[in-house]
Design an enzyme around this catalytic site. Sequence first.
Site, short mmCIF file in Angstrom:
data_model
loop_
_atom_site.label_atom_id
_atom_site.label_comp_id
_atom_site.label_asym_id
_atom_site.label_seq_id
_atom_site.Cartn_x
_atom_site.Cartn_y
_atom_site.Cartn_z
N LYS A 172 1.03 -1.25 0.09
CA LYS A 172 0.01 0.63 0.03
C LYS A 172 1.10 1.42 -0.27
CE LYS A 172 -3.40 -2.77 2.23
NZ LYS A 172 -4.93 -2.98 2.70
N GLU A 179 -10.64 -11.17 -2.10
CA GLU A 179 -10.35 -10.20 -0.95
C GLU A 179 -11.54 -9.92 -0.73
OE1 GLU A 179 -5.88 -9.01 -0.30
OE2 GLU A 179 -6.75 -7.32 -1.55
N GLU A 203 -9.62 -0.98 -2.01
CA GLU A 203 -9.10 0.19 -1.78
C GLU A 203 -9.46 1.78 -3.07
OE1 GLU A 203 -5.51 -0.08 0.39
OE2 GLU A 203 -7.11 -0.98 2.30
P1 PGA Z 1 -4.68 -6.98 4.98
O1 PGA Z 1 -4.88 -6.19 4.07
O2 PGA Z 1 -3.82 -7.80 4.86
O3 PGA Z 1 -3.69 -6.15 6.29
O4 PGA Z 1 -5.66 -7.47 5.58
C1 PGA Z 1 -5.34 -7.30 2.21
C2 PGA Z 1 -4.62 -6.81 1.67
O5 PGA Z 1 -5.46 -5.12 1.31
O6 PGA Z 1 -4.52 -6.92 0.30
#
Ligand code: PGA
Length: 249
Positions: free
Chosen positions: A10, A165, A97
């Site tokens: 990210k 996800e 996101e």
């Molecule tokens: P997380 O994020 O492992 O912090 O839940 C996963 C992602 O957004 O790919």
Amino acid sequence: MSFIVAANWKMFKTPIEAETFFHSFLPQVESLDEKTKVILFVPAVNAWVSSLQLKGTKVSWGPQNIYPAKEGAFTGENSPSVMAEIGATYALIGHSERRSLFGESNDQTNVKIKSVQEFGLSPILCVGESLEERKSGKTIDVLKTQLSEGLKDIEIKKELHIAYEPVWAIGTGEVATTAQVSEAHQFIRQFLQEKFADKASKINILYGGSVKPENSSELSTAKEVGGFLVGGASLKVDSFYSIIEAVTK
Ligand code: PGA
């Protein structure tokens, strides 16, 4: 087929922090065999340091998003062609996101997949339902729409993978149960088989959403899980490597 462990950093890590991570991480993964594939999705500002440090190693890398063009007047965007030229081999497409914060549509994920393939990168398309969608029983419908629109007129070039996800499990500490993961992954596998016939067997379906060293071993037993996409737990070498270790045992 290799099990894929992918990191989604990210908007974390400076190039110096990325370099520090590589220095302690690379020796640990040196002895991995072809059963496990490690991919790092890095912020665009870390593309160059990744290019220099990961060349010739067992770790692949790629951008978390691209603009679907070789070059042009697209202020603030990044080209898949440039990423490929400096050594990226994968690109993350349609992360939740990107969809929720930046309004990315299924049509846009489709255009982006075509563009990264044109420049030789392999896409990993992210799909998944929100909490509201799950509560109202729409999970399978949502996945079906994301897959059919996102993969419209797409062929598998080098590689193509899917990351499931559930939005409610991302960064929340709330993990989907193995039953929930199995159900979604089995639906995705069936969709891929209908679309790509025999070639579907080359597609890994990754699970993402609060994957941690403590739950990775159990999650890897869910049906059709061919990898993980790890956010928070990928930022530290120890926790990320523990996840890799848990699935290579
Ligand atoms: P997380 O994020 O492992 O912090 O839940 C996963 C992602 O957004 O790919």
